[in-house]
Design a protein around this motif. Structure first.
Motif, PDB file in Angstrom:
ATOM      1  N   ILE A  32       0.895  -1.053   0.222  1.00 24.38           N
ATOM      2  CA  ILE A  32       0.354   0.688  -0.049  1.00 24.38           C
ATOM      3  C   ILE A  32       0.651   1.520  -0.296  1.00 24.38           C
ATOM      4  CG2 ILE A  32      -0.555  -0.675   2.749  1.00 24.38           C
ATOM      5  CD1 ILE A  32      -3.184   1.639  -0.044  1.00 24.38           C
ATOM      6  N   ALA A  33       1.668   0.961   0.220  1.00 20.02           N
ATOM      7  CA  ALA A  33       2.730   2.437   0.758  1.00 20.02           C
ATOM      8  C   ALA A  33       3.528   2.348  -0.740  1.00 20.02           C
ATOM      9  CB  ALA A  33       3.885   2.150   1.619  1.00 20.02           C
ATOM     10  N   LYS A  34       4.133   1.757  -1.303  1.00 19.92           N
ATOM     11  CA  LYS A  34       4.230   2.315  -2.388  1.00 19.92           C
ATOM     12  C   LYS A  34       3.401   2.266  -3.187  1.00 19.92           C
ATOM     13  CE  LYS A  34       6.806  -0.672  -5.983  1.00 19.92           C
ATOM     14  NZ  LYS A  34       7.075  -2.381  -6.338  1.00 19.92           N
ATOM     15  N   ILE A  35       2.401   1.849  -3.376  1.00 16.48           N
ATOM     16  CA  ILE A  35       0.963   2.716  -4.180  1.00 16.48           C
ATOM     17  C   ILE A  35       0.702   3.548  -4.159  1.00 16.48           C
ATOM     18  CG2 ILE A  35      -1.792   1.870  -4.883  1.00 16.48           C
ATOM     19  CD1 ILE A  35      -1.421  -0.783  -4.510  1.00 16.48           C
ATOM     20  N   VAL A  36       0.726   4.443  -3.177  1.00 14.76           N
ATOM     21  CA  VAL A  36       0.412   5.555  -2.388  1.00 14.76           C
ATOM     22  C   VAL A  36       1.567   6.421  -2.947  1.00 14.76           C
ATOM     23  CG1 VAL A  36      -0.030   7.192  -0.844  1.00 14.76           C
ATOM     24  CG2 VAL A  36      -0.829   4.944  -0.739  1.00 14.76           C
ATOM     25  N   ALA A  37       2.759   5.848  -2.547  1.00 20.65           N
ATOM     26  CA  ALA A  37       4.127   6.842  -2.996  1.00 20.65           C
ATOM     27  C   ALA A  37       3.756   6.811  -4.216  1.00 20.65           C
ATOM     28  CB  ALA A  37       5.285   6.434  -2.394  1.00 20.65           C
ATOM     29  N   ARG A  38       3.698   6.166  -5.500  1.00 21.45           N
ATOM     30  CA  ARG A  38       3.641   6.580  -6.811  1.00 21.45           C
ATOM     31  C   ARG A  38       2.102   7.065  -7.366  1.00 21.45           C
ATOM     32  NH1 ARG A  38       3.800   1.446 -10.165  1.00 21.45           N
ATOM     33  NH2 ARG A  38       6.284   1.024  -9.572  1.00 21.45           N
ATOM     34  N   SER A  39       1.484   6.919  -6.732  1.00 20.61           N
ATOM     35  CA  SER A  39      -0.269   7.877  -7.367  1.00 20.61           C
ATOM     36  C   SER A  39      -0.109   9.165  -6.409  1.00 20.61           C
ATOM     37  CB  SER A  39      -1.235   6.483  -7.073  1.00 20.61           C
ATOM     38  OG  SER A  39      -0.789   5.763  -8.590  1.00 20.61           O
ATOM     39  N   GLN A  40       0.078   9.562  -4.958  1.00 21.70           N
ATOM     40  CA  GLN A  40      -0.567  10.351  -4.485  1.00 21.70           C
ATOM     41  C   GLN A  40      -2.130  10.280  -4.803  1.00 21.70           C
ATOM     42  OE1 GLN A  40       1.701  12.048  -2.134  1.00 21.70           O
ATOM     43  NE2 GLN A  40       3.239  10.919  -2.288  1.00 21.70           N
ATOM     44  N   VAL A  41      -2.696   9.341  -4.158  1.00 22.15           N
ATOM     45  CA  VAL A  41      -4.086  10.040  -4.155  1.00 22.15           C
ATOM     46  C   VAL A  41      -4.773   9.421  -2.577  1.00 22.15           C
ATOM     47  CG1 VAL A  41      -4.671   9.108  -6.399  1.00 22.15           C
ATOM     48  CG2 VAL A  41      -4.639   7.444  -4.496  1.00 22.15           C
ATOM     49  N   PRO A  42      -5.558   9.815  -1.918  1.00 27.31           N
ATOM     50  CA  PRO A  42      -6.232   9.654  -0.635  1.00 27.31           C
ATOM     51  C   PRO A  42      -6.726   8.287  -0.587  1.00 27.31           C
ATOM     52  CG  PRO A  42      -7.839  10.733  -1.834  1.00 27.31           C
ATOM     53  CD  PRO A  42      -6.908  10.808  -2.787  1.00 27.31           C
ATOM     54  N   VAL A  43      -6.525   7.918   0.407  1.00 21.12           N
ATOM     55  CA  VAL A  43      -6.579   5.873   0.827  1.00 21.12           C
ATOM     56  C   VAL A  43      -8.239   6.377   2.166  1.00 21.12           C
ATOM     57  CG1 VAL A  43      -6.225   4.101   2.416  1.00 21.12           C
ATOM     58  CG2 VAL A  43      -4.463   5.808   0.778  1.00 21.12           C
ATOM     59  N   ILE A  44      -9.404   5.128   1.450  1.00 22.17           N
ATOM     60  CA  ILE A  44     -10.461   4.868   2.301  1.00 22.17           C
ATOM     61  C   ILE A  44      -9.846   4.291   3.158  1.00 22.17           C
ATOM     62  CG2 ILE A  44     -12.562   5.696   2.507  1.00 22.17           C
ATOM     63  CD1 ILE A  44     -11.518   7.723   1.072  1.00 22.17           C
ATOM     64  N   PRO A  45      -9.895   3.625   5.347  1.00 21.94           N
ATOM     65  CA  PRO A  45     -10.323   2.968   5.577  1.00 21.94           C
ATOM     66  C   PRO A  45     -11.480   2.402   5.566  1.00 21.94           C
ATOM     67  CG  PRO A  45      -9.685   4.326   6.813  1.00 21.94           C
ATOM     68  CD  PRO A  45      -9.719   4.852   5.180  1.00 21.94           C
ATOM     69  N   MET A  46     -11.563   0.819   5.760  1.00 25.08           N
ATOM     70  CA  MET A  46     -12.847   0.445   6.051  1.00 25.08           C
ATOM     71  C   MET A  46     -12.787  -1.097   6.292  1.00 25.08           C
ATOM     72  SD  MET A  46     -14.531   0.301   1.668  1.00 25.08           S
ATOM     73  CE  MET A  46     -13.273  -1.043   1.234  1.00 25.08           C
ATOM     74  N   ALA A  47     -13.757  -1.530   6.693  1.00 26.71           N
ATOM     75  CA  ALA A  47     -13.429  -2.702   7.723  1.00 26.71           C
ATOM     76  C   ALA A  47     -15.277  -3.895   7.566  1.00 26.71           C
ATOM     77  CB  ALA A  47     -14.130  -2.410   9.274  1.00 26.71           C
ATOM     78  N   LEU A  48     -15.226  -4.741   7.069  1.00 24.60           N
ATOM     79  CA  LEU A  48     -16.222  -5.392   6.972  1.00 24.60           C
ATOM     80  C   LEU A  48     -16.533  -6.436   8.578  1.00 24.60           C
ATOM     81  CD1 LEU A  48     -15.380  -7.623   3.782  1.00 24.60           C
ATOM     82  CD2 LEU A  48     -17.566  -5.906   3.935  1.00 24.60           C
ATOM     83  N   ARG A  49     -17.798  -6.336   8.750  1.00 26.32           N
ATOM     84  CA  ARG A  49     -18.069  -6.564   9.974  1.00 26.32           C
ATOM     85  C   ARG A  49     -19.282  -8.249   9.727  1.00 26.32           C
ATOM     86  NH1 ARG A  49     -20.210  -1.460  13.278  1.00 26.32           N
ATOM     87  NH2 ARG A  49     -17.901  -0.101  12.833  1.00 26.32           N
ATOM     88  N   GLY A  50     -18.662  -9.389  10.627  1.00 27.34           N
ATOM     89  CA  GLY A  50     -19.789  -9.827  10.469  1.00 27.34           C
ATOM     90  C   GLY A  50     -19.554 -11.128   9.222  1.00 27.34           C
TER      91      GLY A  50
END
Length: 628
Positions: free
Chosen positions: A554-572
């Protein structure tokens, strides 16, 4: 978070005057057309020597002819001029046409009434692009599916009431013709009054130069729309619905008279049931879609159109009554209930089919070109409806019965649906996702509006089961490019689904370094093109239900593209049949039970410079909480 009901829009000035303006226009169109078709069906000899079946297919064809000729110009007007003023101009035109038609009614002049049919076609052609381009300017994205549903409901209720009143008034002796003439003029006046309450709606392209060549502009409009494959195929799907509906509805007068042996009240009953179906389906779209543009409903609607179209053929064969009946007598026939149910379901599934297509076109086409895109769609609609009238005339001329016409239409619908969904697999993908979260699971989305409606972003989520991507995709307002383990692509069904969804395969560096590097290039390209990309930073399914360490990809992707990251979580989802755990398959199947509860929680966007694997893991863990 609770949301206002879609009907609350009817109390707001940004929506209500426009709703009543279009409602009264649809009502008046159909009051006039139906009155004319009924009088030419049940009192044909007093007006013309043409056969009733020819006339009932010819009049709708004449009404939509202006759509072919003038839609491109109408789209230019709607993009260039302020929409409230344009709506008032159209309503003044309607009043003039209805006054001329009134003269035709009172003098028994058929050519003047036919000219008024064409005139009302011009009126509707000019208003069409305004109607659907107005909504995205006045409604927020989460209101759009509900607003479209209310508009479609209003349109078909207006059609229904207009058809009922037209059919009832024109046969009312001895004042039927005078009542129709007066009612159409009064309705035009009410529509004009409502249009003066529509709020100012600025033109998106006031500098636009109006083309003097409608044919060339029509070709340019359609050519422009074809550049966006999804939008263009949505336009074709929309036009197909009008082909389907026009072909079936045009048969109702003769079907009611010659096959059901009913009077005009039976014809009115068929129209009522169909229109109630479309109105109900349109309103249900907001609930079934979760207040987002859910194109997964389109295949669902298409399936229903074919199934109940086929059954209408068989139900018609099972109707054996030969005695003349009114609507009450028809209802007393046991076989008629199956026919009416099929007509209702065709309308209901038609609503599921058409509303998401309208919303898709409104949200994915160029905002500067939306009216001209709608105009291009109206041209296609008109061509398809003219084709429907032509197909009906040819088939009936070849000796086909009306029930056989229903059968042909249902089969054609299935073939067209397969063609469209093969060209744009996103429709089918969204249908499978929608089906999953409305049958096997009950999914609650928490803060799903944080998934950006436009622009590039990376979504990161815990990885619990093989259906994680489908659940996430169903919650998103737009397509997502998922980064998936390459081995999933080898699975018989899931592999096809993810390939169809343009998922990006990835492999560990020690297993296939070339494929891993290619995945990063594909991710960067997708983000550069403004797509959403979702990755599961754990790199593998959890075998315990707990979060694994987030890898450094994920760090490699963001370093290259500089876009926001949206955290999400699946429950259940932990313990689901397709999750990975110590229990055997049968234990997991019965432990979660039918209609198991799930949730998808979406966090606040994280700036690229802050999107470290450790911080993102903490946020996903916090979003998930103790519910695995």
């Amino acid at each position: 978070m609770s949301h206002p009901n879609q009907f609350s829009l009817l109390s707001q000035r940004r929506f209500a005057p426009f709703f009543w303006t279009q409602f009264l226009g649809a009502f008046n169109d159909n009051l006039f057309k139906t009155a004319l078709m009924v009088i030419l069906t049940y009192d044909a000899l007093s007006w013309t020597t043409l056969s009733p079946s020819l006339v009932t297919n010819l009049i709708p064809g004449l009404f939509i002819l202006p759509y072919v000729l003038f839609s491109a110009t109408a789209g230019q007007f709607a993009d260039k001029y302020e929409k409230a003023g344009l709506a008032r101009f159209v309503k003044w035109m309607e009043l003039a046409i209805m006054l001329a038609a009134g003269a035709g009614w009172m003098t028994h002049t058929l050519w003047l009434l036919v000219a008024a049919v064409v005139g009302m076609g011009v009126h509707s052609t000019l208003f069409g692009p305004v109607k659907y381009a107005y909504l995205p300017q006045q409604l927020s994205p989460e209101e759009l599916i509900g607003g479209n549903g209310v508009i479609e409901m209003g349109t078909f209720v207006g059609i229904l009431l207009g058809e009922i009143l037209g059919a009832v008034l024109v046969l009312h002796q001895p004042y039927g013709i005078a009542l129709v003439a007066g009612a159409t003029v009064l309705t035009a006046l009410l529509g004009l009054a409502a249009s003066y309450r529509i709020p100012l709606t600025p033109a998106p392209a006031p500098e636009l130069k109006i083309s003097r060549n409608p044919l060339a502009e029509s070709i340019r409009n359609i050519a422009f729309s074809r550049k966006n494959k999804v939008v263009f195929l949505a336009m074709l799907g929309n036009s197909w619905f009008w082909f389907y509906g026009a072909l079936i509805l045009a048969q109702f007068p003769v079907y009611a008279k010659d096959y059901l042996h009913g009077d005009h009240s039976v014809f009115v009953l068929l129209l009522t049931v169909f229109s109630l179906g479309v109105g109900s389906g349109s309103l249900l779209c907001e609930r079934l879609s979760g207040r987002k543009v859910e194109i997964g409903l389109v295949p669902f609607g298409s399936i229903g159109l074919s199934l109940f179209g086929l059954d209408l053929y068989f139900a018609s064969l099972g109707y054996h009554n030969t005695a003349a009946v009114d609507f009450a007598g028809l209802l007393a026939q046991h076989a008629s209930w199956r026919i009416l149910f099929d007509v209702l379901m065709i309308g209901l599934f038609g609503g599921f089919f058409i509303v998401p297509l309208f919303a898709l076109i409104q949200t994915r086409c160029d905002p500067q070109h939306i009216s001209r895109t709608i105009a291009g769609m109206n041209i296609l609609n008109a061509l398809f409806m003219v084709a429907a009238a032509g197909v009906a005339i040819v088939l009936l001329g070849q000796g086909f019965t009306i029930p056989q016409l229903f059968l042909v239409t249902a089969v054609l619908n299935a073939l067209v649906a397969l063609y469209i969904f093969s060209l744009v697999p996103e429709f089918l993908m969204r249908f499978l996702a929608w089906l999953l979260i409305h049958t096997v699971h009950r999914v609650k989305c928490i803060d799903a509006e944080r998934i950006p409606a436009e622009g590039a972003a990376v979504l990161v989520c815990n990885h619990v089961s093989y259906v994680d991507a489908i659940v996430i995709g169903a919650a998103s307002p737009r397509p997502i490019r998922f980064v998936m383990d390459h081995r999933i692509f080898k699975l018989p069904l899931l592999g096809w689904i993810f390939r169809t969804a343009r998922a990006i395969p990835i492999a560990p560096a020690k297993e296939d370094p070339w494929l891993m590097e290619k995945a990063y290039v594909d991710i960067a390209q997708a983000l550069h093109e403004g797509d959403l990309v979702c990755i599961f930073p754990e790199g593998r399914l959890t075998s315990t239900g707990e979060l694994n360490e987030f890898k450094g990809g994920i760090a490699k992707i963001v370093a290259r593209s500089q876009v926001p990251v949206i955290p999400m979580a699946l429950r259940g989802l932990w313990g689901h049949l397709l999750s990975r755990g110590a229990e055997n398959v049968f234990e997991r199947t019965f432990r979660t039970g039918w209609r198991s509860r799930l949730a998808l929680a979406v966090g606040q966007p994280v700036a690229p410079q802050d999107a470290t694997p450790e911080r993102l893991r903490e946020q996903v863990l916090a979003l998930r909480g103790g519910w695995k």
